[in-house]
Design a protein around this motif. Structure first.
Motif, PDB file in Angstrom:
ATOM      1  N   PHE A   1       1.084  -1.133   0.101  1.00  0.00           N
ATOM      2  CA  PHE A   1       0.153  -0.028  -0.123  1.00  0.00           C
ATOM      3  C   PHE A   1       1.004   1.167  -0.036  1.00  0.00           C
ATOM      4  O   PHE A   1       0.363   2.411   0.274  1.00  0.00           O
ATOM      5  CB  PHE A   1      -0.850   0.151   1.160  1.00  0.00           C
ATOM      6  CG  PHE A   1      -1.968  -1.042   1.200  1.00  0.00           C
ATOM      7  CD1 PHE A   1      -3.159  -0.688   0.463  1.00  0.00           C
ATOM      8  CD2 PHE A   1      -1.596  -2.245   1.731  1.00  0.00           C
ATOM      9  CE1 PHE A   1      -4.208  -1.684   0.407  1.00  0.00           C
ATOM     10  CE2 PHE A   1      -2.575  -3.338   1.736  1.00  0.00           C
ATOM     11  CZ  PHE A   1      -3.932  -3.071   1.147  1.00  0.00           C
ATOM     12  N   ASN A   2       2.137   1.231  -0.103  1.00  0.00           N
ATOM     13  CA  ASN A   2       2.929   2.519  -0.331  1.00  0.00           C
ATOM     14  C   ASN A   2       2.870   3.653  -1.348  1.00  0.00           C
ATOM     15  O   ASN A   2       3.176   4.648  -1.177  1.00  0.00           O
ATOM     16  CB  ASN A   2       4.648   1.919   0.003  1.00  0.00           C
ATOM     17  CG  ASN A   2       4.814   1.401   1.367  1.00  0.00           C
ATOM     18  OD1 ASN A   2       4.164   1.576   2.228  1.00  0.00           O
ATOM     19  ND2 ASN A   2       5.889   0.743   1.423  1.00  0.00           N
ATOM     20  N   GLU A   3       2.622   2.957  -2.457  1.00  0.00           N
ATOM     21  CA  GLU A   3       2.736   3.624  -3.515  1.00  0.00           C
ATOM     22  C   GLU A   3       1.712   3.042  -4.689  1.00  0.00           C
ATOM     23  O   GLU A   3       1.424   2.069  -5.057  1.00  0.00           O
ATOM     24  CB  GLU A   3       4.074   3.389  -4.373  1.00  0.00           C
ATOM     25  CG  GLU A   3       4.245   4.561  -5.679  1.00  0.00           C
ATOM     26  CD  GLU A   3       5.585   4.549  -6.207  1.00  0.00           C
ATOM     27  OE1 GLU A   3       5.922   5.159  -7.093  1.00  0.00           O
ATOM     28  OE2 GLU A   3       6.386   4.165  -5.337  1.00  0.00           O
ATOM     29  N   TYR A   4       0.782   4.093  -5.183  1.00  0.00           N
ATOM     30  CA  TYR A   4      -0.178   3.748  -6.165  1.00  0.00           C
ATOM     31  C   TYR A   4       0.259   3.561  -7.364  1.00  0.00           C
ATOM     32  O   TYR A   4       1.247   3.852  -7.857  1.00  0.00           O
ATOM     33  CB  TYR A   4      -1.229   4.858  -6.312  1.00  0.00           C
ATOM     34  CG  TYR A   4      -2.397   5.047  -5.054  1.00  0.00           C
ATOM     35  CD1 TYR A   4      -3.295   4.236  -4.911  1.00  0.00           C
ATOM     36  CD2 TYR A   4      -2.111   6.115  -4.353  1.00  0.00           C
ATOM     37  CE1 TYR A   4      -4.224   4.053  -3.724  1.00  0.00           C
ATOM     38  CE2 TYR A   4      -2.634   6.120  -3.137  1.00  0.00           C
ATOM     39  CZ  TYR A   4      -3.911   5.168  -2.818  1.00  0.00           C
ATOM     40  OH  TYR A   4      -4.459   5.312  -1.867  1.00  0.00           O
ATOM     41  N   GLY A   5      -0.318   2.590  -8.407  1.00  0.00           N
ATOM     42  CA  GLY A   5      -0.033   2.329  -9.599  1.00  0.00           C
ATOM     43  C   GLY A   5       0.725   0.847  -9.593  1.00  0.00           C
ATOM     44  O   GLY A   5       0.415   0.088  -8.769  1.00  0.00           O
ATOM     45  N   ALA A   6       1.334   0.484 -10.615  1.00  0.00           N
ATOM     46  CA  ALA A   6       2.295  -0.658 -10.745  1.00  0.00           C
ATOM     47  C   ALA A   6       3.621  -0.499 -10.612  1.00  0.00           C
ATOM     48  O   ALA A   6       4.177   0.389 -11.132  1.00  0.00           O
ATOM     49  CB  ALA A   6       1.978  -1.373 -12.109  1.00  0.00           C
ATOM     50  N   VAL A   7       4.402  -0.882  -9.420  1.00  0.00           N
ATOM     51  CA  VAL A   7       5.433  -0.564  -9.061  1.00  0.00           C
ATOM     52  C   VAL A   7       6.337  -1.886  -9.310  1.00  0.00           C
ATOM     53  O   VAL A   7       5.997  -2.953  -8.639  1.00  0.00           O
ATOM     54  CB  VAL A   7       5.881  -0.039  -7.763  1.00  0.00           C
ATOM     55  CG1 VAL A   7       7.140   0.098  -7.261  1.00  0.00           C
ATOM     56  CG2 VAL A   7       4.878   1.243  -7.417  1.00  0.00           C
TER      57      VAL A   7
ATOM     58  N   THR B   1      -1.238  -1.236  -6.680  1.00  0.00           N
ATOM     59  CA  THR B   1      -2.144  -0.696  -5.660  1.00  0.00           C
ATOM     60  C   THR B   1      -2.900   0.304  -6.237  1.00  0.00           C
ATOM     61  O   THR B   1      -2.665   1.301  -7.318  1.00  0.00           O
ATOM     62  CB  THR B   1      -1.107   0.110  -4.608  1.00  0.00           C
ATOM     63  OG1 THR B   1      -0.270  -0.901  -4.012  1.00  0.00           O
ATOM     64  CG2 THR B   1      -1.943   0.763  -3.646  1.00  0.00           C
ATOM     65  N   PHE B   2      -4.294   0.210  -6.172  1.00  0.00           N
ATOM     66  CA  PHE B   2      -5.306   0.748  -6.977  1.00  0.00           C
ATOM     67  C   PHE B   2      -6.495   1.086  -6.095  1.00  0.00           C
ATOM     68  O   PHE B   2      -6.977   0.411  -5.141  1.00  0.00           O
ATOM     69  CB  PHE B   2      -5.653   0.128  -8.207  1.00  0.00           C
ATOM     70  CG  PHE B   2      -6.166  -1.329  -8.004  1.00  0.00           C
ATOM     71  CD1 PHE B   2      -7.526  -1.368  -8.094  1.00  0.00           C
ATOM     72  CD2 PHE B   2      -5.292  -2.310  -7.915  1.00  0.00           C
ATOM     73  CE1 PHE B   2      -8.006  -2.761  -7.937  1.00  0.00           C
ATOM     74  CE2 PHE B   2      -5.600  -3.710  -7.820  1.00  0.00           C
ATOM     75  CZ  PHE B   2      -7.091  -3.727  -8.007  1.00  0.00           C
ATOM     76  N   VAL B   3      -7.271   2.204  -6.502  1.00  0.00           N
ATOM     77  CA  VAL B   3      -8.581   2.468  -5.972  1.00  0.00           C
ATOM     78  C   VAL B   3      -9.682   1.482  -6.914  1.00  0.00           C
ATOM     79  O   VAL B   3      -9.803   1.904  -8.287  1.00  0.00           O
ATOM     80  CB  VAL B   3      -8.810   3.780  -5.737  1.00  0.00           C
ATOM     81  CG1 VAL B   3     -10.398   3.898  -5.275  1.00  0.00           C
ATOM     82  CG2 VAL B   3      -7.922   4.461  -5.077  1.00  0.00           C
ATOM     83  N   ALA B   4     -10.594   0.629  -6.421  1.00  0.00           N
ATOM     84  CA  ALA B   4     -11.570  -0.052  -7.078  1.00  0.00           C
ATOM     85  C   ALA B   4     -12.804   0.676  -6.691  1.00  0.00           C
ATOM     86  O   ALA B   4     -13.231   1.107  -5.516  1.00  0.00           O
ATOM     87  CB  ALA B   4     -11.577  -1.222  -6.811  1.00  0.00           C
ATOM     88  N   PRO B   5     -13.719   1.087  -7.689  1.00  0.00           N
ATOM     89  CA  PRO B   5     -15.241   1.633  -7.389  1.00  0.00           C
ATOM     90  C   PRO B   5     -16.113   0.777  -6.489  1.00  0.00           C
ATOM     91  O   PRO B   5     -16.977   1.385  -6.018  1.00  0.00           O
ATOM     92  CB  PRO B   5     -15.669   1.808  -8.820  1.00  0.00           C
ATOM     93  CG  PRO B   5     -14.934   0.707  -9.649  1.00  0.00           C
ATOM     94  CD  PRO B   5     -13.748   0.651  -9.042  1.00  0.00           C
TER      95      PRO B   5
ATOM     96  N   SER C   1      -4.269  -3.836  -2.934  1.00  0.00           N
ATOM     97  CA  SER C   1      -2.509  -3.707  -3.037  1.00  0.00           C
ATOM     98  C   SER C   1      -2.538  -5.534  -3.090  1.00  0.00           C
ATOM     99  O   SER C   1      -2.685  -5.972  -2.174  1.00  0.00           O
ATOM    100  CB  SER C   1      -1.910  -3.281  -2.148  1.00  0.00           C
ATOM    101  OG  SER C   1      -0.431  -3.090  -2.408  1.00  0.00           O
ATOM    102  N   ILE C   2      -1.632  -5.640  -4.176  1.00  0.00           N
ATOM    103  CA  ILE C   2      -1.231  -7.136  -4.284  1.00  0.00           C
ATOM    104  C   ILE C   2       0.126  -7.223  -5.011  1.00  0.00           C
ATOM    105  O   ILE C   2       0.435  -6.217  -6.014  1.00  0.00           O
ATOM    106  CB  ILE C   2      -2.315  -7.856  -5.189  1.00  0.00           C
ATOM    107  CG1 ILE C   2      -2.026  -9.413  -5.443  1.00  0.00           C
ATOM    108  CG2 ILE C   2      -2.642  -7.114  -6.557  1.00  0.00           C
ATOM    109  CD1 ILE C   2      -3.050 -10.060  -5.978  1.00  0.00           C
ATOM    110  N   SER C   3       0.956  -8.115  -4.621  1.00  0.00           N
ATOM    111  CA  SER C   3       2.371  -8.167  -5.091  1.00  0.00           C
ATOM    112  C   SER C   3       2.525  -9.474  -5.857  1.00  0.00           C
ATOM    113  O   SER C   3       1.922 -10.662  -5.071  1.00  0.00           O
ATOM    114  CB  SER C   3       3.265  -8.044  -4.013  1.00  0.00           C
ATOM    115  OG  SER C   3       3.246  -7.026  -3.474  1.00  0.00           O
TER     116      SER C   3
END
Length: 92
Positions: A10-16, A25-29, A63-65
């Protein structure tokens, strides 16, 4: 290499990407299970669908790795309740 899926940080949004691991890590509606849809970059053929469990969520943020894929050959979209959408935090 086997695919490994764990809860993200959950540290950084997007795909890292770090090494062979990508943290999405993304926001889902919706507050239901979401999916990450992995496509071949060249053909745009759907290659993998990864379900993100509700346990990998805080509020509306998931958030998923994931490791074990050849990331240089893939691009992604997000899906929730059958609706496909772009990641607002995606980087090129």
């Amino acid at each position: 290499m086997a695919v490994k899926i764990t809860k993200g940080n959950f540290n950084e949004y997007g795909a890292v990407k770090k090494g062979n691991e990508v943290t999405f890590t993304f926001v889902a509606p919706m507050l239901k299970e979401s999916q990450i849809l992995l496509y071949d970059k060249n053909t745009f053929e759907l290659k993998h669908t990864i379900t993100v469990p509700c346990e990998y969520r805080i509020g509306k943020v998931f958030s998923i790795s994931i490791s074990g894929y050849k990331w240089n050959h893939l691009c992604y979209l997000l899906s929730c309740d059958g609706k496909v959408f772009l990641d607002n935090y995606a980087k090129s």
